[in-house]
Design an enzyme around this catalytic site. Structure first.
Site, PDB file in Angstrom:
ATOM      1  N   TYR A   1      -6.572   8.370  44.291  1.00 39.17           N
ATOM      2  CA  TYR A   1      -5.765   9.549  43.983  1.00 39.17           C
ATOM      3  C   TYR A   1      -4.730   9.802  45.067  1.00 39.17           C
ATOM      4  O   TYR A   1      -3.527   9.944  44.792  1.00 39.17           O
ATOM      5  CB  TYR A   1      -6.649  10.783  43.815  1.00 39.17           C
ATOM      6  CG  TYR A   1      -5.893  12.081  43.938  1.00 39.17           C
ATOM      7  CD1 TYR A   1      -4.978  12.468  42.977  1.00 39.17           C
ATOM      8  CD2 TYR A   1      -6.070  12.922  45.048  1.00 39.17           C
ATOM      9  CE1 TYR A   1      -4.266  13.656  43.087  1.00 39.17           C
ATOM     10  CE2 TYR A   1      -5.369  14.103  45.165  1.00 39.17           C
ATOM     11  CZ  TYR A   1      -4.465  14.462  44.192  1.00 39.17           C
ATOM     12  OH  TYR A   1      -3.757  15.631  44.315  1.00 39.17           O
TER      13      TYR A   1
ATOM     14  N   VAL B   1     -14.306  22.571  44.500  1.00 40.63           N
ATOM     15  CA  VAL B   1     -15.542  23.140  45.035  1.00 40.63           C
ATOM     16  C   VAL B   1     -15.674  24.634  44.754  1.00 40.63           C
ATOM     17  O   VAL B   1     -16.768  25.113  44.433  1.00 40.63           O
ATOM     18  CB  VAL B   1     -15.670  22.842  46.545  1.00 40.63           C
ATOM     19  CG1 VAL B   1     -14.569  23.509  47.360  1.00 40.63           C
ATOM     20  CG2 VAL B   1     -17.044  23.261  47.057  1.00 40.63           C
TER      21      VAL B   1
END
Length: 333
Positions: free
Chosen positions: A151, A191
């Site tokens: 990524y 998260v």
């Protein structure tokens, strides 16, 4: 529709893109918003925006991987905010070709269209992940690029293309490099919504990966304002340059969980899920921004402290209608 300035946004249906679309309309723009083509005719988070916002938004289904689709989106616009990207780091381990197709070739298609159509401003989106684990702190824009995941590598590839088009063709591009944006509408691959979503769904045992890494979390409203800042500043201040957008404050994942527990009034027990742990050499252990260049060029500063932003985010996820959009009981990659 009014005669307000028309701008294009790729990735408008996503988390940050939808917040940016709202901010653009609030500051007097009309928006031509690209949502990725799908057979469900879904406009993503754009569908949740208020009617008065959507009155100034033209939604187009398309794909940045297709040059014709991109050119059609950009025709007649005064600026382009390029946010479309594949973003989940774990999925980039499984499907790296997809990341190159979208994040590199897609960016090339946008650059080519901006060049051909002589669009006055292109804001290209980077990511703090291109820096890798901090070698010096806080991280300035001169920090070495160290891509530790497919990524990150694909995003760095798009950044280098943007730099090269400015150098080669004087394409009026400015690159914004946000640090860990969070807030309402974020996907479960990150998260903060992972923790808040599990708590909002009634769980007090939270499954996470490594608790040691530190991050610089920026509330979505502030990130949208940073895009606006570089998209509307005088060209001589921003074009051809890269800008960090972050708060300058870092917090570990473990301490973040404790803060979320405080905000949501919950005692949390964290259990490690090995599937959520990145390969050892791929984990970025520390990120914290120096955004002084952005402040000096545009006056931008973050307006939300972390606890306030977490309260706003928790309020969003506690809404049953919003929570129902998420799968909190699985590992979302």
């Amino acid at each position: 529709m009014t005669s307000a300035p028309l701008v294009a946004v790729t990735g408008a249906e996503g988390f940050i893109g939808s917040h940016l679309t709202e901010a653009l309309v609030a500051t007097g723009h009309r928006v031509r918003a690209m949502a990725q083509y799908n057979s469900f005719s879904s406009y993503g988070w754009l569908e949740t925006l208020s009617a008065d916002v959507l009155d100034q938004v033209e939604i187009v289904l398309g794909d940045v991987r297709d040059p014709g689709s991109v050119r059609g989106l950009l025709e007649g616009t005064e600026a382009v905010y390029h946010l479309a990207a594949l973003i989940a780091i774990p999925y980039s381990y499984q499907a790296p070709h997809s990341y190159v197709d979208t994040n590199v070739t897609g960016t090339l298609n946008v650059l080519e269209a901006v060049r051909a159509l002589e669009i006055p401003r292109l804001v290209h989106t980077s990511t703090s992940e291109t820096y890798g684990t901090a070698q010096t702190v806080p991280i300035t824009e001169d920090h070495p690029i160290n891509t530790q995941s497919p990524y990150a590598a694909s995003k760095a590839g798009g950044d280098r293309l943007a730099d090269s088009y400015f150098a080669s063709f004087a394409t009026p591009v400015v690159t914004l490099r946000p640090f860990n944006t969070y807030g309402p509408r974020q996907s479960m691959r990150a998260v903060i919504p992972t923790v808040i979503g599990q708590v909002a769904a009634g769980s007090r045992t939270i499954t996470l990966g490594d608790l040691r890494p530190t991050r610089d979390f920026t509330f979505a409203v502030d990130t949208a304002r940073a895009f606006l800042a570089v998209g509307t500043a005088p060209a001589e201040r921003v074009v051809g340059r890269t800008f960090n957008a972050g708060t300058g404050t870092e917090i570990s994942v473990g301490d973040l969980v404790r803060l979320i527990g405080k905000v949501m009034g919950a005692e949390l027990d964290v259990q490690e899920d090995s599937r959520r742990i990145r390969p050892a050499n791929s984990e970025v252990m520390r990120l914290v921004a120096d955004a002084s260049r952005l402040t000096e060029a545009t006056g931008w500063q973050p307006g939300f402290g972390l606890e306030t932003g977490l309260e706003r985010t928790a309020e969003f996820f506690r809404d049953p209608g919003n929570l129902a959009r998420y799968k909190t009981g699985i590992y979302n990659i």
